[in-house]
Each structure stands twice: as structure tokens, then as C-alpha cells.
Design an enzyme around this catalytic site. Structure first.
Site, short mmCIF file in Angstrom:
data_model
loop_
_atom_site.label_atom_id
_atom_site.label_comp_id
_atom_site.label_asym_id
_atom_site.label_seq_id
_atom_site.Cartn_x
_atom_site.Cartn_y
_atom_site.Cartn_z
N ASN A 11 -2.79 8.03 -11.78
CA ASN A 11 -3.15 6.64 -12.08
C ASN A 11 -4.51 6.61 -12.76
OD1 ASN A 11 -5.47 5.18 -10.46
ND2 ASN A 11 -4.57 6.69 -9.04
N LYS B 263 -15.36 7.32 1.85
CA LYS B 263 -14.14 7.91 1.26
C LYS B 263 -14.52 9.05 0.33
CE LYS B 263 -9.62 7.25 -0.41
NZ LYS B 263 -8.63 6.22 -0.65
N ASN C 41 -15.95 3.34 -1.03
CA ASN C 41 -15.27 4.21 -2.00
C ASN C 41 -16.29 4.81 -2.96
OD1 ASN C 41 -13.64 5.55 -3.69
ND2 ASN C 41 -12.42 3.79 -4.35
N CYS D 298 -13.96 7.18 -6.56
CA CYS D 298 -12.98 6.80 -7.59
C CYS D 298 -13.13 7.74 -8.78
CB CYS D 298 -13.20 5.36 -8.06
SG CYS D 298 -12.09 4.96 -9.44
N ASN E 94 -9.41 11.03 -1.58
CA ASN E 94 -9.08 10.25 -2.78
C ASN E 94 -8.25 11.16 -3.70
OD1 ASN E 94 -9.12 8.27 -4.87
ND2 ASN E 94 -11.12 7.57 -4.16
O1 RRO Z 1 -8.85 2.00 -9.52
C1 RRO Z 1 -8.62 3.21 -9.68
O2 RRO Z 1 -8.35 3.68 -10.79
C2 RRO Z 1 -8.66 4.17 -8.58
C3 RRO Z 1 -9.58 4.15 -7.56
BR1 RRO Z 1 -10.81 2.77 -7.35
C4 RRO Z 1 -9.63 5.20 -6.61
O3 RRO Z 1 -10.46 5.25 -5.68
N1 RRO Z 1 -8.73 6.20 -6.75
C5 RRO Z 1 -7.81 6.21 -7.72
O4 RRO Z 1 -7.01 7.14 -7.79
N2 RRO Z 1 -7.78 5.20 -8.64
#
Ligand code: RRO
Length: 308
Positions: free
Chosen positions: A70, A168, A128, A131, A195
Site C-alpha cells: 500500500n 508503533k 505511529n 509509516c 508496521n
Molecule cells: O497511510 C499509509 O500509507 C500507511 C501508514 Br500511515 C502506515 O503506518 N503504514 C502503511 O503501510 N501505510
């Protein structure tokens, strides 16, 4: 079922061992058509920032073997809308809520903690710092022990609530116990891990990365052994510190690995996209897995793999 599945993350008591993973069930409301959200261990909300944010260019998802990438880029409505529309629904519906926060810099994390500290109905804070979908690797605070500690130290100094602060962490580091030690020293009550891992898929017809943001975060069963290893290492180094474990959990059997490695509870992420009732299903399966092995409580199994 006779097995006691209650657990805790520091001062936060959980009636069930499965929570949603941040980013995989928005703010929980969309799961309400599949089950009673108040019976989940917790809803961990999508990381919220101070301001609304549109995120990264599309495409934002790519399939991978036994997983997905993602590249959302912290899309979200901003803290004011979150409080008004999302947190209010969670509180009204008696949902145990862990709010995930993210900032562009250390000061923004502090501002978010200050805004949230007096808001009723928050069971915990997931900070977090990991990310992967940010402009520069320098913004992945969890990749550096000093930056990671800076964020947690600032959040701790603003956070007057007794609800636990969970940091995290990212698996994309040489020694995750170094980062864990650093955030624990800075005042984290517990650790959320892991994560997603930074990855890339290339379209060889267009000869360019598939994702609009080029890189993305890898999740799903492919990362499960990495996550179990990380939980095991951190529990070995800091056995008193509660861990919320996550990474590719699809079944109660998978979840049991995390508990045996040292997690006190687990978050359910990528599987929710295909099976929205999986957080409830996996809690039931975990109970059955424990019962079949003759255990009467989940708590007695936390970290058990370290004893054999
Ligand atoms: O929003 C993201 O793209 C995202 C976040 Br904040 C995260 O902590 N981990 C991730 O795989 N995508």
C-alpha cells in the site's frame, strides 16, 4: 468456551485479544455491519494527523505473493473531523479505542497528544512513528533510536491521561530491540509491532513502478515470520513491556504464534479487506486453539515460546 481470553496492554484492560490494525478498518464504524464492534479487544484507528491530507498519487495498492503493497500516504480528515465524526461514534458505541497519531515532525505529535489528552473515551494512544509512505526516510522516526525517542518523549510530556502510550515500530531496522529500548526509556508504556516493510513492484511493460508513490508498505501473510521474530526479540529483551503484535495474521493459529512470542494482544489488518468479520473469527479460533492445547487462559501463554 471455557478459555479466559481477557488480556491487557499496560493499564488498558481488553475483553478480547483481537484488535483491528491501524489503517485497515478506518475508525471501526464500517465494521459495524459485520459484528458488534464493542466486543472487539479494541479498534485501532487509522493514523490521524493535525490537518486533512489527501495522500499519495494513485495507484495506491499492488498485489504481491501472499501479501500486498500500500502507498496510501496518511490520507485522512484531520484531527477536528476525527473527533467530531469518528471518535464520537466509537465512544457512543462503547468501543475500546486506541487512537493512532502521526505527525510530520516531533512538535506535531506533541500537539496531537495535547489535543487528545482531555478527550474522554480514549483507551490508548498508538504513536505511529513508522509509516513507510512519507517523502523522506528521515521522516520514518522509528528507523533511528534518537528520533524515535524524541517523538515519544514529547508525547509523554504532553500526555496527562493514564491510558497507555504504545510506540508503533518498523521492522526495517538492523536491531529492533535498540529502537524498542529507546522508546521505552523515553516513556512508552508498550510496543505495537510491526508496521509494513518498505517494498516495490515494477510493471515491466511500462518499465516503471506500479505504485504512484513508487514504494509502498508490504503487509499480509508474507511478512508474518518477520513480525513473529520481531515480537520474540523485543519480548526477550523487555519481558515486562506489553506488546500489541501484528503482521499477516489470518487465523487463530497465526495469532497464537504472536502470543507465544510475547504479544499480549494482536491486531488484525490485511485479512480484514477480504474478510471483514475476521477480527471476531480469529478471537474465536484463538480460544479453540488454546482449549485444544489444554490452556485455560490466554495470559498463561504470553511469551511461552521463550521457556522451551
Ligand atoms: O497511510 C499509509 O500509507 C500507511 C501508514 Br500511515 C502506515 O503506518 N503504514 C502503511 O503501510 N501505510
Amino acid at each position: 468456551m471455557s478459555v479466559d481470553l481477557t488480556t491487557s496492554l499496560g493499564s488498558l484492560e481488553l475483553s478480547a485479544p483481537t484488535a483491528t490494525a491501524s489503517g485497515c478498518a478506518a475508525a471501526g464504524r464500517e465494521l459495524a455491519q459485520f459484528g458488534d464492534v464493542s466486543t472487539l479487544g479494541a479498534v485501532v484507528t487509522k493514523s490521524i494527523m493535525l490537518k486533512a491530507r489527501s495522500g499519495r498519487p494513485t495507484p495506491r495498492m499492488a498485489e504481491t505473493p501472499r501479501g500486498m503493497l500500500n502507498s496510501i500516504g496518511l490520507q485522512g480528515p484531520g484531527i477536528e473531523s476525527f473527533l467530531e465524526k469518528d471518535l464520537s461514534w466509537l465512544t457512543e458505541n462503547n468501543v475500546t479505542t486506541i487512537v493512532s497519531i502521526a505527525g510530520n515532525n516531533v512538535a506535531e505529535f506533541g500537539q496531537l497528544a495535547r489535543i487528545l489528552r482531555d478527550v474522554p473515551g480514549i483507551g490508548g494512544l498508538e504513536v505511529n512513528i513508522s509509516c513507510p509512505n512519507v517523502e523522506s526516510r528521515g521522516q520514518v522516526f522509528a528507523c533511528n533510536p534518537v528520533s524515535a525517542a524524541d517523538v515519544i518523549d514529547t508525547v509523554r510530556s504532553e500526555w496527562t491521561s493514564s491510558a497507555p502510550i504504545l510506540a508503533k515500530l518498523s521492522p526495517d531496522v538492523t536491531d529492533i530491540t535498540e529502537i524498542a529500548g529507546s522508546v521505552i526509556n523515553a516513556g512508552a508504556d508498550g510496543i505495537s509491532m510491526i508496521n509494513t516493510l518498505l517494498g516495490m513492484v515494477i510493471d515491466v511493460d511500462k518499465m516503471k513502478p506500479v505504485l504512484g508513490g513508487r514504494t509502498g508498505g508490504l503487509s499480509g501473510p508474507a511478512i508474518r515470520p518477520v513480525a513473529v521474530r520481531a515480537v520474540y526479540q523485543v519480548h526477550a529483551a523487555f519481558p515486562e513491556v506489553p506488546i500489541l503484535g501484528m503482521g499477516g495474521i489470518r487465523t487463530g493459529h497465526d495469532a497464537l504464534q504472536f502470543i507465544a512470542a510475547g504479544a499480549s494482544a494482536v491486531s488484525i489488518g490485511t485479512v480484514v479487506f477480504g474478510d471483514p468479520s475476521s477480527p471476531w473469527r480469529i478471537a474465536n479460533e484463538l480460544g479453540q486453539e488454546l482449549e485444544q492445547r489444554g490452556y485455560s487462559s490466554l495470559r498463561e501463554v504470553i511469551g511461552l515460546a521463550h521457556k522451551n
